[in-house]
Scaffold this motif. Structure first.
Motif, mmCIF file in Angstrom:
data_model
loop_
_atom_site.group_PDB
_atom_site.id
_atom_site.type_symbol
_atom_site.label_atom_id
_atom_site.label_comp_id
_atom_site.label_asym_id
_atom_site.label_seq_id
_atom_site.Cartn_x
_atom_site.Cartn_y
_atom_site.Cartn_z
ATOM 1 N N ARG A 10 10.605 17.426 -25.190
ATOM 2 C CA ARG A 10 11.391 17.179 -26.435
ATOM 3 C C ARG A 10 12.726 16.359 -26.157
ATOM 4 N N ILE A 11 13.528 16.384 -24.945
ATOM 5 C CA ILE A 11 14.573 15.761 -24.466
ATOM 6 C C ILE A 11 14.222 14.337 -24.233
ATOM 7 N N LEU A 12 12.922 14.206 -23.515
ATOM 8 C CA LEU A 12 12.508 12.851 -23.258
ATOM 9 C C LEU A 12 11.937 12.068 -24.595
ATOM 10 N N LEU A 13 11.670 12.854 -25.466
ATOM 11 C CA LEU A 13 11.267 12.289 -26.762
ATOM 12 C C LEU A 13 12.197 11.590 -27.740
ATOM 13 N N THR A 14 13.562 12.188 -27.513
ATOM 14 C CA THR A 14 14.809 11.627 -28.082
ATOM 15 C C THR A 14 15.442 10.839 -27.430
ATOM 16 N N ILE A 15 15.184 10.301 -26.145
ATOM 17 C CA ILE A 15 15.712 9.357 -25.569
ATOM 18 C C ILE A 15 15.219 7.940 -26.000
ATOM 19 N N PRO A 16 16.094 7.094 -26.562
ATOM 20 C CA PRO A 16 15.217 5.786 -26.822
ATOM 21 C C PRO A 16 15.082 4.833 -25.779
ATOM 22 N N VAL A 17 13.923 4.058 -25.926
ATOM 23 C CA VAL A 17 13.338 3.497 -24.826
ATOM 24 C C VAL A 17 14.039 2.155 -24.595
ATOM 25 N N THR A 18 14.433 1.682 -25.827
ATOM 26 C CA THR A 18 14.900 0.508 -25.850
ATOM 27 C C THR A 18 15.912 0.397 -26.833
ATOM 28 N N VAL A 19 16.872 -0.763 -26.871
ATOM 29 C CA VAL A 19 17.933 -0.971 -27.738
ATOM 30 C C VAL A 19 17.656 -2.218 -28.627
ATOM 31 N N ALA A 20 16.463 -2.628 -28.676
ATOM 32 C CA ALA A 20 16.056 -3.442 -29.539
ATOM 33 C C ALA A 20 16.543 -3.492 -31.068
ATOM 34 N N SER A 21 15.946 -2.201 -31.435
ATOM 35 C CA SER A 21 16.151 -1.881 -32.765
ATOM 36 C C SER A 21 17.706 -1.876 -33.300
ATOM 37 N N GLY A 22 18.417 -1.463 -32.371
ATOM 38 C CA GLY A 22 19.853 -1.536 -32.719
ATOM 39 C C GLY A 22 20.507 -2.992 -32.579
ATOM 40 N N GLU A 23 19.811 -3.704 -31.713
ATOM 41 C CA GLU A 23 20.356 -5.432 -31.871
ATOM 42 C C GLU A 23 19.651 -5.913 -33.118
ATOM 43 N N ASP A 46 1.472 14.156 -26.668
ATOM 44 C CA ASP A 46 0.524 15.175 -26.733
ATOM 45 C C ASP A 46 0.556 16.405 -25.966
ATOM 46 N N ILE A 47 1.621 16.318 -25.030
ATOM 47 C CA ILE A 47 2.042 17.467 -24.353
ATOM 48 C C ILE A 47 2.638 18.578 -25.283
ATOM 49 N N VAL A 48 3.702 17.927 -25.939
ATOM 50 C CA VAL A 48 4.389 18.763 -26.766
ATOM 51 C C VAL A 48 3.573 19.329 -28.032
ATOM 52 N N GLN A 49 2.759 18.511 -28.287
ATOM 53 C CA GLN A 49 1.910 18.865 -29.531
ATOM 54 C C GLN A 49 0.920 19.912 -29.005
ATOM 55 N N PHE A 50 0.432 20.055 -27.755
ATOM 56 C CA PHE A 50 -0.339 20.857 -27.393
ATOM 57 C C PHE A 50 0.186 22.072 -27.048
ATOM 58 N N ILE A 51 1.480 22.024 -26.482
ATOM 59 C CA ILE A 51 2.087 23.359 -26.162
ATOM 60 C C ILE A 51 2.657 24.101 -27.488
ATOM 61 N N HIS A 52 3.067 23.133 -28.607
ATOM 62 C CA HIS A 52 3.422 23.875 -29.934
ATOM 63 C C HIS A 52 2.156 24.380 -30.891
ATOM 64 N N MET A 53 1.019 23.723 -30.694
ATOM 65 C CA MET A 53 -0.114 24.096 -31.564
ATOM 66 C C MET A 53 -0.740 25.204 -30.879
ATOM 67 N N SER A 54 -0.640 25.511 -29.492
ATOM 68 C CA SER A 54 -1.268 26.527 -28.797
ATOM 69 C C SER A 54 -0.278 27.676 -28.658
ATOM 70 N N LYS A 55 0.776 27.724 -29.207
ATOM 71 C CA LYS A 55 1.752 28.677 -29.294
ATOM 72 C C LYS A 55 2.070 29.054 -27.835
ATOM 73 N N LEU A 56 2.206 28.149 -26.924
ATOM 74 C CA LEU A 56 2.696 28.085 -25.458
ATOM 75 C C LEU A 56 3.977 27.951 -25.067
ATOM 76 N N VAL A 57 4.665 28.054 -26.013
ATOM 77 C CA VAL A 57 6.308 27.721 -25.915
ATOM 78 C C VAL A 57 7.111 28.702 -25.019
ATOM 79 N N ASP A 58 6.651 29.845 -25.190
ATOM 80 C CA ASP A 58 7.306 30.911 -24.619
ATOM 81 C C ASP A 58 6.611 30.958 -22.994
ATOM 82 N N ILE A 59 5.571 30.338 -22.742
ATOM 83 C CA ILE A 59 4.921 30.207 -21.373
ATOM 84 C C ILE A 59 5.447 29.136 -20.519
#
Length: 136
Positions: A65-78, A43-56
């Protein structure tokens, strides 16, 4: 503040910084008053992106964005590994590596596979594999 500084120190690479911990803390402080309805990081990423607040809010944007790329679990790999073992044991002796890999992908991505139309796949396959016979 400490968490933001810890994140900054973790992301330091060869004297270049991905984000500034102090600025991240300040950006989060001001942004939190604007986003009381946000329920997730997405929700935060979408708000910043849609409101064009990336520069602010560049540090918040990078951190989320880093947080969204970190896998939460390894269950899918297993799960993928166990599916591959089942397929390999059952079909290994009669199948090429390419076909085995394709079957593993189908088993791993089962939610996508189940949504496919079998009739469309069969029609497409038949059209590609049909032998062209010339009649005289």
């Amino acid at each position: 503040m400490t968490k933001c500084e810890n994140l900054e120190s973790l992301l330091k690479r060869n004297d270049s910084f991905d984000l500034n911990g102090l600025e991240l803390y300040e950006e989060l402080s001001t942004l939190s008053s604007m986003l009381p309805h946000a329920k997730s990081v997405m929700d935060i990423v979408q708000f910043i992106h849609m409101s064009k607040l990336v520069d602010i809010y560049p540090n918040v944007y990078i951190a989320t964005r880093i947080l969204l790329t970190i896998p939460v679990t390894v269950a899918s790999g297993e799960q993928s590994s166990s599916k591959l073992k089942l397929i390999k044991n059952y079909l290994h002796s009669t199948m090429s590596q390419e076909c085995l890999t394709d079957l593993a992908i189908l088993a791993i991505e089962q939610d996508i596979t189940l949504s496919l139309s079998h009739d469309d796949i069969i029609t497409d396959f038949a059209a590609k594999k049909a032998r062209k016979i010339a009649f005289n």
